[in-house]
Scaffold this motif. Sequence first.
Motif, PDB file in Angstrom:
ATOM      1  N   HIS A  11      -1.505 -13.461  -1.408  1.00 41.82           N
ATOM      2  CA  HIS A  11      -0.728 -12.437  -0.707  1.00 41.82           C
ATOM      3  C   HIS A  11      -0.217 -12.903   0.656  1.00 41.82           C
ATOM      4  O   HIS A  11       0.293 -12.094   1.436  1.00 41.82           O
ATOM      5  N   LEU A  30       5.564   0.758 -11.667  1.00 42.80           N
ATOM      6  CA  LEU A  30       4.200   1.009 -12.143  1.00 42.80           C
ATOM      7  C   LEU A  30       4.170   2.175 -13.115  1.00 42.80           C
ATOM      8  O   LEU A  30       3.496   2.130 -14.146  1.00 42.80           O
ATOM      9  N   HIS A  61      -1.111   3.204  -5.424  1.00 40.55           N
ATOM     10  CA  HIS A  61       0.267   3.051  -4.955  1.00 40.55           C
ATOM     11  C   HIS A  61       0.821   4.401  -4.494  1.00 40.55           C
ATOM     12  O   HIS A  61       1.492   4.483  -3.456  1.00 40.55           O
ATOM     13  N   ALA A  72      -0.477   0.012   0.938  1.00 39.49           N
ATOM     14  CA  ALA A  72       0.271  -0.574  -0.179  1.00 39.49           C
ATOM     15  C   ALA A  72      -0.216  -1.988  -0.468  1.00 39.49           C
ATOM     16  O   ALA A  72      -0.342  -2.396  -1.628  1.00 39.49           O
ATOM     17  N   LEU A  73      -0.501  -2.753   0.601  1.00 39.87           N
ATOM     18  CA  LEU A  73      -1.010  -4.109   0.416  1.00 39.87           C
ATOM     19  C   LEU A  73      -2.367  -4.087  -0.269  1.00 39.87           C
ATOM     20  O   LEU A  73      -2.621  -4.880  -1.183  1.00 39.87           O
ATOM     21  N   ALA A 116      -3.484  -1.841  -2.273  1.00 41.27           N
ATOM     22  CA  ALA A 116      -3.269  -1.481  -3.672  1.00 41.27           C
ATOM     23  C   ALA A 116      -2.842  -2.700  -4.483  1.00 41.27           C
ATOM     24  O   ALA A 116      -3.303  -2.911  -5.610  1.00 41.27           O
ATOM     25  N   ARG A 117      -1.954  -3.526  -3.907  1.00 38.27           N
ATOM     26  CA  ARG A 117      -1.525  -4.741  -4.611  1.00 38.27           C
ATOM     27  C   ARG A 117      -2.691  -5.711  -4.779  1.00 38.27           C
ATOM     28  O   ARG A 117      -2.842  -6.347  -5.834  1.00 38.27           O
ATOM     29  N   ILE A 118      -3.514  -5.818  -3.738  1.00 41.11           N
ATOM     30  CA  ILE A 118      -4.668  -6.719  -3.813  1.00 41.11           C
ATOM     31  C   ILE A 118      -5.630  -6.263  -4.906  1.00 41.11           C
ATOM     32  O   ILE A 118      -6.115  -7.067  -5.706  1.00 41.11           O
ATOM     33  N   GLY A 152      -4.914  -4.505  -7.516  1.00 43.75           N
ATOM     34  CA  GLY A 152      -4.283  -4.777  -8.800  1.00 43.75           C
ATOM     35  C   GLY A 152      -4.419  -6.238  -9.190  1.00 43.75           C
ATOM     36  O   GLY A 152      -4.674  -6.570 -10.360  1.00 43.75           O
ATOM     37  N   PHE A 153      -4.273  -7.135  -8.206  1.00 43.23           N
ATOM     38  CA  PHE A 153      -4.441  -8.570  -8.452  1.00 43.23           C
ATOM     39  C   PHE A 153      -5.870  -8.867  -8.885  1.00 43.23           C
ATOM     40  O   PHE A 153      -6.100  -9.643  -9.825  1.00 43.23           O
ATOM     41  N   VAL A 210      -4.153   1.571 -10.468  1.00 44.52           N
ATOM     42  CA  VAL A 210      -3.241   0.941  -9.507  1.00 44.52           C
ATOM     43  C   VAL A 210      -2.126   1.905  -9.115  1.00 44.52           C
ATOM     44  O   VAL A 210      -1.733   1.999  -7.945  1.00 44.52           O
TER      45      VAL A 210
END
Length: 348
Positions: free
Chosen positions: A258, A180, A216, A231-232, A234-236, A238-239, A212
């Motif tokens: 996910h 990132l 993270h 962390a999950l 943060a990924r969501i 970002g998605f 993001v």
Amino acid sequence: MAPARKGGCVVPGRQLTAVPNEFTCSVEAGAPEERWAAWQETYSRACIDVEISPNDPASWRGALHGRRFGSLQITIEESSGPATILRSTPSAAADRSSQVFLRQQLEGSTLLMQDGRTAALGPGGSAFYDAARPFKLRLTGGQRARTLMMPRFLLRLKEAQLRLLTATLLDNAPATPNPLQSLVAGLAEETLAAAPDRREQLARATADMIAVLALHTLGDRDTCEQRPAVALLARIKGFIETRLGDPDLSPKDIADEHSISLRYVHQLFQQQDTTVNTFVRGRRLARAREDLARPDAARRTVAAVAARCGFASAAHFSRVFREAYGMSPVQWRTASRTGETSSGDAVH
């Protein structure tokens, strides 16, 4: 930011040129006190008020070059020797438009101190700091750095989270680079080098990736038990940023992407005191507000902005925009051009 808009030599040794949203200051000659005073003045006018104290004023030299792209400002800072940059008296209240910085050290080293922590930045190192509270930058020698400045509301963090983020060294070990962080650095470089018609789009992507990256980083600071969920999330988030323009985006799409249950998706957002749909709508509104504040916004209809930001109905968009910001999209667009709003947020 209020960049200088008049060119010419203001004091001996200072050459300042500026166009709207761009500034350059190079201090190479003149009396020592004039050199660093000119650099401090330009930094304070273009970014935030600071005090600079070179260790050796007689030999100190510096340069600043910055550009603003919508809500994002990218500044390249150079200095020839040790100095201290101090932000000691920020405003009493941290409003949502207060600036947050991501410093990326390109050459030399800097010690960043804020909120009781110290981050030692070497070449490739990065860390966040917040203009709403005191901080200190100790330049240990000749150095060059890139700073990315954006309003705090774009990070979408609570105050407690932001205080955990500052002066925290982001992973810059060559063997395990943070993807990132590398992406943000690459986007910043590409934004500065891009043709004018691509800069706004790249700047938007850079600002989104900074947000993001902040999430993270917070995930890495949490306890082992909390880390997977943070962390999950943060990924969501970002998605979601990549799918804001899709009016059909649903919580089930997020769960499927996910490989988690729909119920768990809702639980993650409930822990943030919100819901999936509320978060998505808020991000769409924020993006639409940015679009409407852009210099070329008059060339696009409100309906086009609504569709671009994932709203299926222009009427629905106008209603929820007024509920969120206290004015219609057309009123916001007009106020953004004149620099006057009634929503309490500065126009950026």
